[in-house]
Design an enzyme around this catalytic site. Structure first.
Site, PDB file in Angstrom:
ATOM      1  N   CYS A 315      17.273   4.572  -5.386  1.00 36.56           N
ATOM      2  CA  CYS A 315      16.120   5.194  -4.730  1.00 36.56           C
ATOM      3  C   CYS A 315      15.762   6.547  -5.341  1.00 36.56           C
ATOM      4  CB  CYS A 315      16.406   5.408  -3.235  1.00 36.56           C
ATOM      5  SG  CYS A 315      16.945   3.945  -2.350  1.00 36.56           S
ATOM      6  N   HIS A 333      16.405   6.503   3.450  1.00 37.40           N
ATOM      7  CA  HIS A 333      15.984   5.128   3.174  1.00 37.40           C
ATOM      8  C   HIS A 333      16.856   4.203   4.000  1.00 37.40           C
ATOM      9  CE1 HIS A 333      14.639   1.483   1.464  1.00 37.40           C
ATOM     10  NE2 HIS A 333      15.666   1.297   0.650  1.00 37.40           N
ATOM     11  N   HIS A 335      17.773   0.399   5.786  1.00 41.53           N
ATOM     12  CA  HIS A 335      17.661  -1.053   5.773  1.00 41.53           C
ATOM     13  C   HIS A 335      17.838  -1.611   7.176  1.00 41.53           C
ATOM     14  CE1 HIS A 335      18.538  -1.916   1.214  1.00 41.53           C
ATOM     15  NE2 HIS A 335      17.554  -1.044   1.404  1.00 41.53           N
ATOM     16  N   GLU A 358       5.803   6.789  24.316  1.00 35.83           N
ATOM     17  CA  GLU A 358       6.270   8.160  24.446  1.00 35.83           C
ATOM     18  C   GLU A 358       6.894   8.681  23.153  1.00 35.83           C
ATOM     19  OE1 GLU A 358       7.080  11.847  26.316  1.00 35.83           O
ATOM     20  OE2 GLU A 358       5.742  10.199  26.821  1.00 35.83           O
ATOM     21  N   GLU A 492     -21.986   4.306  13.795  1.00 29.00           N
ATOM     22  CA  GLU A 492     -23.310   4.820  13.468  1.00 29.00           C
ATOM     23  C   GLU A 492     -24.382   4.062  14.245  1.00 29.00           C
ATOM     24  OE1 GLU A 492     -20.622   6.473  10.736  1.00 29.00           O
ATOM     25  OE2 GLU A 492     -20.960   4.346  11.077  1.00 29.00           O
ATOM     26  N   LYS A 659     -18.754  -0.087   4.158  1.00 32.96           N
ATOM     27  CA  LYS A 659     -19.165  -0.882   5.314  1.00 32.96           C
ATOM     28  C   LYS A 659     -20.123  -2.002   4.946  1.00 32.96           C
ATOM     29  CE  LYS A 659     -19.795   1.081   9.298  1.00 32.96           C
ATOM     30  NZ  LYS A 659     -20.389   1.924  10.367  1.00 32.96           N
TER      31      LYS A 659
END
Length: 726
Positions: A315, A333, A335, A358, A492, A659
């Site tokens: 890593c 990291h 797993h 929460e 919009e 869009k």
């Protein structure tokens, strides 16, 4: 054979006249010359330079080969001829009154132009970013072919080969054991030299107990209490994470920066856990210590049987990238099985989203009403191959402190090891909660976490919308059946009155633009906005967009830079351009306005009732806007009807796509986990958006509101006058 006129021969090697002129910076001048030379089949390099005053540019085939070895019967001879031709081509750039002026000293070459750009060694050089990646992956023990594979994923047009990578790796190794490296190390440790003399490292590259030895002042620091404490802390946390099931076997890892108030965070040493050793048996001596730029300073001693040799975690390149991009103090990291399973429930989704839990409050930058969004990247066979997609995810989601890897695990970071550990616990709690809610048939992403029902009313996946409705206006009798669970609303002209946008929001952003940039110029948020703007402006200049002006260089001062940015932003706003750089900056200006109670949002009268009604029957509602996600949340949180965010499950902006592009709606379907395109109803006031959504397979309805553009005849879409009719 006809003799060739020497003048004609010289003319063949003459480039087209190079456009000369003045430039704002030395870099602009060099780029101008190099780009033009390449179009003519030549390549140039810097022959001589005084960075602040002048630079001499020559052909890269200038000069003559100098034999560096004495001739002799047994000496190795050069097998290939030199490519140098003593080419006389030469240009000079000089700085005068803060501008660089380019002049031609000799404009002809004495050789033919190259047939391909790859003929030039200088074109096989790496960029600074590529060298940084090579350094990071070298620190992780990767071979040249592995590094080259990652580089070519980033840049498919890369001309370099594994030999070029090997040369860079060799240079890095030489730096590790040279006086230059020890000077860099001393600088990173905040310690100066003594009487101008730096400690030297013996050329034997001697290692003692896994620590780089020599007359280095860094050696004392590596044995200091603060480094020892960080080693112990990493080993203790590895054992703790093992007990939680996050680093079982040899998978998973952790890294922490050595906190020292006397050293800038970006220059602090890094401690990383090893790979190839069960974390429950790990001890402080097993840790690797690296410099801030990824050079090994201390490695673990060899272990006796049955333990195999240790190596730094795979890593490492990803950890270094997180440190670089996020200014983190620690990275974990994991797993953990929950981080793996939660990415498999919706196998095509590129985000994990959860709302109204929460534990979200403990994730940096989030509150209870905020939706937590974690990007998901695809797994690869080798850890280092995740580097590119991890960096892209961090850039696309600047607010995130975690990235999920599908079928693999998760990377989580924080400003300190306490922050990283706390957030890791909260993320795993939320992943686990999402899995259990899914098992119960509950929807983890909706505010109410209500049951997901199929067409028969039983718990299940998303259903379908009723078919057979004719085009035309819909009466109050039209209702979406309970099997239809998703509605996507275009903001919009739909949720917010156009008059509010044109008369309030946009004028506020325009009038407060310079004030906002000046007041928050040095903040991380504004610097990200400026970086995005500069990229957009550069693209506009290259495309010849009207009214785009270059941004002043840094040496001209903050005020000049802000004036240039403001001129471009105003031009973009006047042209009503839908670009992310503009929308993101406007969103941050509006946020300041809402925080200072200078703005209050307005929504159309039928919006609150429709949202509440859909929420009551467990329909998930999302919004899609040209405005940023943050701006959308601000509008709904500060509306004239109170905080409406509790009725919404998520927000989409143009980072998903344009869009008017069908692919954007396909991406939204994947993100929310809809099984079929018709599982989602899209409500919009734009005919172009409606066509794009229909092309993606969504059910579409056009809302007819005052001020919307008239629809073409026989448009073929269902229409409604009010959201309350749905």
């Amino acid at each position: 054979m006809e003799d060739q006129n020497p003048d004609e021969h010289a003319e063949q090697h003459k480039m087209l006249p190079l456009p000369v002129g003045t430039f704002l910076s030395r870099e602009d001048l060099l780029k101008h010359v190099r780009d033009f030379a390449v179009t003519q089949g030549y390549m140039v390099s810097i022959r001589d330079s005084s960075k602040d005053r002048c630079v001499t540019i020559a052909c890269d085939r200038g000069g003559v080969y100098r034999k560096r070895l004495k001739t002799g019967e047994n000496m190795r001879q050069r097998k290939a001829p030199s490519r140098l031709t003593n080419c006389p081509f030469e240009l000079v750039g000089k700085k005068d009154d803060e501008l660089w002026t380019l002049t031609i000293k000799h404009g002809e070459h004495n050789h033919e132009p190259s047939k391909g750009i790859s003929d030039h060694p200088s074109c096989r050089c790496f960029t600074e970013e590529e060298v940084h990646i090579i350094r990071e992956m070298t620190a992780a023990g990767k071979r040249p072919r592995q590094i080259l594979k990652v580089l070519r994923q980033r840049n498919p047009n890369l001309l370099s080969d594994s030999r070029n990578v090997y040369n860079v790796k060799a240079k890095i190794r030489r730096e590790m054991f040279s006086g230059k490296n020890m000077e860099s190390l001393s600088a990173s440790l905040g310690v100066g030299n003594v009487n101008g003399v730096m400690g030297e490292v013996a050329p034997s590259e001697q290692m003692e107990n896994g620590v780089l030895m020599g007359e280095s002042i860094g050696q004392t620091y590596l044995g200091s209490d603060v480094v020892k404490e960080t080693r112990s802390l990493v080993s203790e946390l590895c054992r703790h994470l093992y007990s939680l099931g996050w680093v079982l076997g040899t998978g998973g890892s952790i890294t922490i920066k050595v906190h020292d108030d006397s050293i800038p965070k970006s220059s602090q040493l890094i401690v990383m856990s090893p790979f190839g050793h069960a974390e429950r048996k790990i001890v402080p001596e097993d840790m690797y210590v690296l410099s801030s730029d990824g050079i090994f300073l201390s490695t673990p001693p060899l272990k006796l049987y049955p333990y195999g040799p240790l190596k730094c975690t795979d890593c490492a390149p990803l950890f270094l990238k997180v440190y670089e991009m996020c200014n983190a103090g620690a990275v974990i990291h994991s797993h953990g099985i929950e981080s793996c399973l939660v990415t498999m429930i919706h196998p095509f989704s590129k985000e994990f989203r959860i709302a109204h839990m929460e534990m979200i409050k403990r994730i940096r930058g989030h509150g209870y009403y905020d939706e937590l969004v974690v990007p998901i990247i695809e797994n690869t066979a080798h850890e280092e191959e995740l580097l590119v997609s991890l960096a892209e995810a961090i850039r696309a989601y600047p607010k995130t402190t975690a990235v999920l890897v599908r079928n693999h695990g998760v990377y989580i970071w924080g400003d300190s090891w306490i922050s990283a550990k706390t957030q890791a616990e909260c993320y795993h709690y939320l992943f686990d909660a999402a899995i259990k809610l899914h098992q119960l048939g509950l929807d983890w992403s909706s505010p109410s976490h209500s049951f997901v029902r199929n067409a028969n009313g039983a718990c299940g996946c998303l259903g379908t919308i009723s078919k057979g409705l004719k085009a035309g206006s819909l009466g109050i009798d039209y209702m979406i059946e309970p099997s239809q669970r998703c509605i996507l609303v275009s903001m919009e002209r739909m949720t917010t009155p156009m008059s509010y946008l044109s008369d309030v929001l946009f004028p506020y952003a325009s009038s407060n633009l310079v004030k906002h940039l000046a007041a928050s110029y040095d903040s991380k948020e504004t610097q990200r906005d400026i970086g995005l703007l500069c990229s957009q402006i550069q693209s506009d200049l290259e495309q010849g967009i009207a009214d785009a002006v270059p941004v002043a260089p840094d040496y001209m001062g903050k005020d000049m830079i802000i004036d240039c940015l403001a001129a471009n932003v105003e031009a973009m706003a006047q042209a009503d351009r839908k670009v992310r750089a503009l929308e993101q900056l406007q969103g941050h200006i509006w946020k300041t306005g809402f925080q200072n109670n200078e703005l209050s949002a307005a929504v159309v009268d039928d919006v609150p009732g429709a949202l509440e009604r859909w929420h009551a029957v467990d329909i998930k509602v999302y919004t899609y806007s040209f405005g940023s996600r943050e701006a959308q949340q601000l509008l709904f949180a500060n509306s004239n009807y109170g905080d409406l965010r509790k009725f919404l499950c998520g927000f989409f902006d143009t980072t998903t796509g344009n869009k008017n592009d069908a692919d954007s709606y396909i991406e939204i379907l994947r993100t929310v986990g809809a099984n079929l395109p018709e599982d989602m109803l899209f409500v919009t006031g734009s005919f172009q958006e409606a066509e794009a959504a229909r092309a993606a397979g969504l059910e579409v309805m056009i809302s007819v509101r005052q001020g919307n553009e008239p629809l073409p005849a026989n448009h073929g879409f269902r229409t409604t006058d009010s959201l309350l009719e749905i």
